[in-house]
Scaffold this motif. Structure first.
Motif, PDB file in Angstrom:
ATOM      1  N   VAL A  28      18.392 -31.789  21.305  1.00 41.23           N
ATOM      2  CA  VAL A  28      19.253 -30.656  20.954  1.00 41.23           C
ATOM      3  C   VAL A  28      19.004 -29.559  21.977  1.00 41.23           C
ATOM      4  CG1 VAL A  28      19.877 -28.978  19.178  1.00 41.23           C
ATOM      5  CG2 VAL A  28      19.038 -31.248  18.513  1.00 41.23           C
ATOM      6  N   ALA A  29      20.066 -29.035  22.547  1.00 37.98           N
ATOM      7  CA  ALA A  29      19.957 -27.973  23.558  1.00 37.98           C
ATOM      8  C   ALA A  29      20.846 -26.811  23.131  1.00 37.98           C
ATOM      9  CB  ALA A  29      20.380 -28.505  24.923  1.00 37.98           C
ATOM     10  N   LEU A  30      20.218 -25.776  22.616  1.00 41.79           N
ATOM     11  CA  LEU A  30      20.975 -24.631  22.088  1.00 41.79           C
ATOM     12  C   LEU A  30      21.166 -23.592  23.192  1.00 41.79           C
ATOM     13  CD1 LEU A  30      18.942 -24.308  18.762  1.00 41.79           C
ATOM     14  CD2 LEU A  30      21.285 -25.166  18.965  1.00 41.79           C
ATOM     15  N   SER A  31      22.409 -23.140  23.321  1.00 47.16           N
ATOM     16  CA  SER A  31      22.726 -22.130  24.333  1.00 47.16           C
ATOM     17  C   SER A  31      22.592 -20.730  23.758  1.00 47.16           C
ATOM     18  CB  SER A  31      24.165 -22.338  24.825  1.00 47.16           C
ATOM     19  OG  SER A  31      24.621 -21.171  25.477  1.00 47.16           O
ATOM     20  N   LEU A  32      21.901 -19.880  24.498  1.00 46.05           N
ATOM     21  CA  LEU A  32      21.803 -18.471  24.056  1.00 46.05           C
ATOM     22  C   LEU A  32      23.178 -17.817  24.013  1.00 46.05           C
ATOM     23  CD1 LEU A  32      18.658 -17.197  26.017  1.00 46.05           C
ATOM     24  CD2 LEU A  32      18.838 -17.572  23.558  1.00 46.05           C
ATOM     25  N   PHE A  33      24.142 -18.353  24.784  1.00 43.32           N
ATOM     26  CA  PHE A  33      25.477 -17.745  24.863  1.00 43.32           C
ATOM     27  C   PHE A  33      26.394 -18.195  23.724  1.00 43.32           C
ATOM     28  CE2 PHE A  33      23.915 -17.455  29.209  1.00 43.32           C
ATOM     29  CZ  PHE A  33      24.232 -16.134  29.522  1.00 43.32           C
ATOM     30  N   THR A  34      26.291 -19.476  23.334  1.00 43.82           N
ATOM     31  CA  THR A  34      27.257 -19.987  22.357  1.00 43.82           C
ATOM     32  C   THR A  34      26.648 -20.366  21.003  1.00 43.82           C
ATOM     33  OG1 THR A  34      27.010 -22.196  23.303  1.00 43.82           O
ATOM     34  CG2 THR A  34      28.833 -20.844  24.132  1.00 43.82           C
ATOM     35  N   ARG A  43      15.673 -27.698  31.119  1.00 43.22           N
ATOM     36  CA  ARG A  43      14.641 -27.872  32.157  1.00 43.22           C
ATOM     37  C   ARG A  43      13.245 -27.847  31.535  1.00 43.22           C
ATOM     38  NH1 ARG A  43      18.447 -23.910  35.507  1.00 43.22           N
ATOM     39  NH2 ARG A  43      18.029 -22.739  33.601  1.00 43.22           N
ATOM     40  N   ALA A  44      13.093 -27.097  30.448  1.00 42.97           N
ATOM     41  CA  ALA A  44      11.812 -27.101  29.728  1.00 42.97           C
ATOM     42  C   ALA A  44      11.537 -28.498  29.168  1.00 42.97           C
ATOM     43  CB  ALA A  44      11.855 -26.076  28.597  1.00 42.97           C
ATOM     44  N   VAL A  45      12.584 -29.123  28.656  1.00 46.06           N
ATOM     45  CA  VAL A  45      12.399 -30.462  28.069  1.00 46.06           C
ATOM     46  C   VAL A  45      12.079 -31.490  29.145  1.00 46.06           C
ATOM     47  CG1 VAL A  45      13.554 -32.325  26.805  1.00 46.06           C
ATOM     48  CG2 VAL A  45      13.783 -29.953  26.038  1.00 46.06           C
ATOM     49  N   GLU A  46      12.707 -31.366  30.305  1.00 45.04           N
ATOM     50  CA  GLU A  46      12.401 -32.316  31.385  1.00 45.04           C
ATOM     51  C   GLU A  46      10.920 -32.234  31.754  1.00 45.04           C
ATOM     52  OE1 GLU A  46      14.536 -34.784  32.758  1.00 45.04           O
ATOM     53  OE2 GLU A  46      15.481 -34.143  30.906  1.00 45.04           O
ATOM     54  N   SER A  74      15.537 -27.531  22.304  1.00 47.94           N
ATOM     55  CA  SER A  74      15.297 -26.466  23.267  1.00 47.94           C
ATOM     56  C   SER A  74      16.384 -25.406  23.164  1.00 47.94           C
ATOM     57  CB  SER A  74      15.253 -27.039  24.684  1.00 47.94           C
ATOM     58  OG  SER A  74      16.477 -27.680  24.985  1.00 47.94           O
ATOM     59  N   TYR A  75      16.090 -24.261  23.735  1.00 49.30           N
ATOM     60  CA  TYR A  75      17.071 -23.171  23.750  1.00 49.30           C
ATOM     61  C   TYR A  75      16.810 -22.301  24.969  1.00 49.30           C
ATOM     62  CZ  TYR A  75      13.076 -21.038  21.455  1.00 49.30           C
ATOM     63  OH  TYR A  75      11.805 -20.619  21.163  1.00 49.30           O
ATOM     64  N   GLY A  76      17.898 -21.709  25.470  1.00 48.65           N
ATOM     65  CA  GLY A  76      17.820 -20.872  26.659  1.00 48.65           C
ATOM     66  C   GLY A  76      19.219 -20.641  27.185  1.00 48.65           C
ATOM     67  N   SER A  77      19.320 -19.973  28.322  1.00 45.86           N
ATOM     68  CA  SER A  77      20.635 -19.671  28.893  1.00 45.86           C
ATOM     69  C   SER A  77      21.420 -20.944  29.154  1.00 45.86           C
ATOM     70  CB  SER A  77      20.480 -18.907  30.203  1.00 45.86           C
ATOM     71  OG  SER A  77      19.676 -17.781  29.994  1.00 45.86           O
ATOM     72  N   ASN A  78      20.722 -21.978  29.601  1.00 48.33           N
ATOM     73  CA  ASN A  78      21.369 -23.269  29.863  1.00 48.33           C
ATOM     74  C   ASN A  78      20.883 -24.331  28.895  1.00 48.33           C
ATOM     75  OD1 ASN A  78      23.045 -22.628  32.215  1.00 48.33           O
ATOM     76  ND2 ASN A  78      21.074 -22.188  33.179  1.00 48.33           N
ATOM     77  N   GLY A  79      20.559 -23.932  27.704  1.00 43.74           N
ATOM     78  CA  GLY A  79      20.142 -24.886  26.682  1.00 43.74           C
ATOM     79  C   GLY A  79      18.668 -25.264  26.735  1.00 43.74           C
ATOM     80  N   VAL A  81       9.916 -27.601  19.368  1.00 45.37           N
ATOM     81  CA  VAL A  81      10.941 -26.564  19.496  1.00 45.37           C
ATOM     82  C   VAL A  81      10.489 -25.671  20.648  1.00 45.37           C
ATOM     83  CG1 VAL A  81      12.067 -24.612  18.372  1.00 45.37           C
ATOM     84  CG2 VAL A  81      11.530 -26.687  17.063  1.00 45.37           C
ATOM     85  N   THR A  82      11.186 -25.760  21.775  1.00 42.79           N
ATOM     86  CA  THR A  82      10.696 -25.083  22.977  1.00 42.79           C
ATOM     87  C   THR A  82      11.715 -24.124  23.578  1.00 42.79           C
ATOM     88  OG1 THR A  82       9.803 -25.397  25.221  1.00 42.79           O
ATOM     89  CG2 THR A  82      11.412 -27.033  24.474  1.00 42.79           C
ATOM     90  N   PRO A  83      11.226 -22.948  23.977  1.00 42.35           N
ATOM     91  CA  PRO A  83      12.074 -22.086  24.788  1.00 42.35           C
ATOM     92  C   PRO A  83      12.026 -22.565  26.237  1.00 42.35           C
ATOM     93  CG  PRO A  83       9.928 -21.064  24.564  1.00 42.35           C
ATOM     94  CD  PRO A  83       9.873 -22.369  23.795  1.00 42.35           C
ATOM     95  N   GLU A  84      12.914 -21.998  27.056  1.00 38.69           N
ATOM     96  CA  GLU A  84      12.783 -22.208  28.504  1.00 38.69           C
ATOM     97  C   GLU A  84      12.292 -20.908  29.119  1.00 38.69           C
ATOM     98  OE1 GLU A  84      15.655 -24.532  30.753  1.00 38.69           O
ATOM     99  OE2 GLU A  84      15.761 -22.915  32.215  1.00 38.69           O
ATOM    100  N   TYR A  85      11.108 -20.976  29.719  1.00 36.36           N
ATOM    101  CA  TYR A  85      10.545 -19.839  30.458  1.00 36.36           C
ATOM    102  C   TYR A  85      10.432 -20.273  31.919  1.00 36.36           C
ATOM    103  CZ  TYR A  85       8.749 -17.751  26.040  1.00 36.36           C
ATOM    104  OH  TYR A  85       8.604 -17.205  24.792  1.00 36.36           O
TER     105      TYR A  85
END
Ligand code: FMN
Length: 185
Positions: free
Chosen positions: A142-148, A121-124, A113-118, A81-85
């Motif tokens: 799974v790519a969770l959007s901070l917006f939706t 890029r952290a997962v890549e 993953s989760y972040g502004s764009n899901g 379970v990773t954020p994108e930093y």
């Protein structure tokens, strides 16, 4: 039955990662084809990598490394379970991964993953790291959007489709975690 760790990849006070990992665990725990355990990096309190020998040598001198190695070795597969930093994963997760080697080998992994764009890029970046560690990382993610998928960027409210994506990812992680068993013997 195979054992799957759900690794919370952020340690920041107020992190979203904990809620995301609990959502993953709650859904995963309904399955009867694998066992799931939450693994929180915070509980291991790892310093910046402080082992003299490279992890691939397998000589761990510190109790914190040995405790982390024992925990990670006990699983057949992982859900990171990773954020994108800054377009990558967290430093804390990369550091924790770098501490070990053989414990990761011939296991399967999936990503949430989760972040502004899901957080994709952290997962890549993590997929590159998995290659070096001989971890078989599955395609579904799974790519969770901070917006939706969050309210006010902080209250997790994932869509139904994200739950479906999680089931698909877990299906693949469990299948590959089982298939790699002969190599782990
Ligand atoms: C240092 C830092 C860098 C970030 N960089 C990105 C980024 O590059 N792309 C993005 O989508 N979100 C970025 N974010 C937003 C995080 O993905 C978001 O805050 C997320 O909730 C962080 O995970 P955590 O709450 O579990 O720590 C960044 C956040 C932090 C703290």
């Amino acid at each position: 039955m195979i054992k799957v760790a759900i690794i919370i990849g952020s340690t920041r006070p107020g992190r979203n990662g904990k809620a995301v990992a609990h959502w993953v665990h709650d859904l995963a725990a309904k399955r009867d084809d694998a066992e799931f355990e939450l693994v929180d990096l915070k509980d291991f309190d790892l310093p910046h990598l402080d082992e003299v020998m490279p992890a691939a040598v397998g000589q761990y001198s510190h109790p914190h490394t040995q405790a982390w190695a024992t925990k990670i070795a006990s699983f057949d597969a992982y859900v990171f379970v990773t954020p994108e930093y800054n377009h990558s994963t967290s430093g804390a997760l990369k550091n924790a991964i770098d501490f070990l080697y053989a414990e990761w080998n011939n296991k399967a992994a999936g990503f949430v993953s989760y972040g502004s764009n899901g957080g994709t890029r952290a997962v890549e970046h993590l997929r590159l790291v998995m290659g070096e560690l001989q971890v078989a990382d599955v395609r579904a993610q799974v790519a969770l959007s901070l917006f939706t998928d969050f309210e006010h960027f902080s209250v997790l409210k994932p869509s139904v489709q994200q739950g479906d994506a999680l089931v698909a990812m877990l299906d693949q992680v469990i299948a590959w975690g089982r298939a790699l068993r002969p190599l782990r013997k």
